[in-house]
Write a protein that holds these residues in place. Sequence first.
Motif, PDB file in Angstrom:
ATOM      1  N   ARG A 155      18.997  -7.990 -39.379  1.00  0.00           N
ATOM      2  CA  ARG A 155      19.461  -8.817 -38.249  1.00  0.00           C
ATOM      3  C   ARG A 155      18.538  -8.652 -37.044  1.00  0.00           C
ATOM      4  O   ARG A 155      18.204  -9.622 -36.359  1.00  0.00           O
ATOM      5  N   SER A 156      18.116  -7.425 -36.771  1.00  0.00           N
ATOM      6  CA  SER A 156      17.203  -7.173 -35.657  1.00  0.00           C
ATOM      7  C   SER A 156      15.889  -7.911 -35.858  1.00  0.00           C
ATOM      8  O   SER A 156      15.363  -8.543 -34.936  1.00  0.00           O
TER       9      SER A 156
ATOM     10  N   PHE B  48      10.580  -2.634 -49.709  1.00  0.00           N
ATOM     11  CA  PHE B  48      11.552  -3.141 -48.737  1.00  0.00           C
ATOM     12  C   PHE B  48      12.966  -2.623 -48.956  1.00  0.00           C
ATOM     13  O   PHE B  48      13.881  -2.982 -48.225  1.00  0.00           O
ATOM     14  N   SER B  49      13.183  -1.756 -49.924  1.00  0.00           N
ATOM     15  CA  SER B  49      14.540  -1.318 -50.267  1.00  0.00           C
ATOM     16  C   SER B  49      15.208  -0.493 -49.170  1.00  0.00           C
ATOM     17  O   SER B  49      16.428  -0.413 -49.125  1.00  0.00           O
ATOM     18  N   HIS B  50      14.450   0.077 -48.268  1.00  0.00           N
ATOM     19  CA  HIS B  50      15.031   0.900 -47.206  1.00  0.00           C
ATOM     20  C   HIS B  50      15.553   0.074 -46.030  1.00  0.00           C
ATOM     21  O   HIS B  50      16.170   0.608 -45.116  1.00  0.00           O
ATOM     22  N   ILE B  51      15.331  -1.221 -46.038  1.00  0.00           N
ATOM     23  CA  ILE B  51      15.759  -2.074 -44.928  1.00  0.00           C
ATOM     24  C   ILE B  51      17.243  -2.391 -45.097  1.00  0.00           C
ATOM     25  O   ILE B  51      17.662  -2.951 -46.100  1.00  0.00           O
ATOM     26  N   ASP B  52      18.050  -2.011 -44.087  1.00  0.00           N
ATOM     27  CA  ASP B  52      19.492  -2.276 -44.160  1.00  0.00           C
ATOM     28  C   ASP B  52      19.840  -3.559 -43.408  1.00  0.00           C
ATOM     29  O   ASP B  52      18.979  -4.204 -42.812  1.00  0.00           O
ATOM     30  N   ASP B  53      21.114  -3.928 -43.416  1.00  0.00           N
ATOM     31  CA  ASP B  53      21.559  -5.177 -42.803  1.00  0.00           C
ATOM     32  C   ASP B  53      21.290  -5.221 -41.300  1.00  0.00           C
ATOM     33  O   ASP B  53      20.890  -6.251 -40.769  1.00  0.00           O
ATOM     34  N   ALA B  54      21.495  -4.123 -40.611  1.00  0.00           N
ATOM     35  CA  ALA B  54      21.259  -4.093 -39.161  1.00  0.00           C
ATOM     36  C   ALA B  54      19.787  -4.319 -38.845  1.00  0.00           C
ATOM     37  O   ALA B  54      19.442  -5.050 -37.911  1.00  0.00           O
ATOM     38  N   GLN B  55      18.920  -3.691 -39.625  1.00  0.00           N
ATOM     39  CA  GLN B  55      17.484  -3.887 -39.424  1.00  0.00           C
ATOM     40  C   GLN B  55      17.089  -5.326 -39.728  1.00  0.00           C
ATOM     41  O   GLN B  55      16.245  -5.908 -39.045  1.00  0.00           O
TER      42      GLN B  55
END
Length: 115
Positions: A19-20, A10-17
């Motif tokens: 929130r989406s 899951f480390s590739h998931i950023d804040d925008a993703q």
Amino acid sequence: MSNERRMSTFSHIDDAQCRSFQTTAELVGRKWTAGILLAGVLGARRFIEYRARVEGISDRLLTQRLRELESEGLLNRHVVPSTPVQVTYEPTERAVGLMRALHPLVQWSVNDQAE
């Protein structure tokens, strides 16, 4: 699965993703929404068909959820100018994709209940 390996998944998931995803999870998590989407991909088109497949939902709440799903681009509403007027709702490709994405969650819940 080790904690380190799980975190790397899951480390590739950023804040925008994140929130989406949260927005989508809240939409699908609303009472009756998943049932309405499932009814649509299984062939319900008219209001009465949705009501029959989603047992227990009130007409008012079904109307509200259908409007929400239409505004989210998950259902297309078609009005046939006849007497009486016919209104149908058809799942969009986006809704079909969402239900495909939710299928593993459905399988998980069924398997979890069986254990």
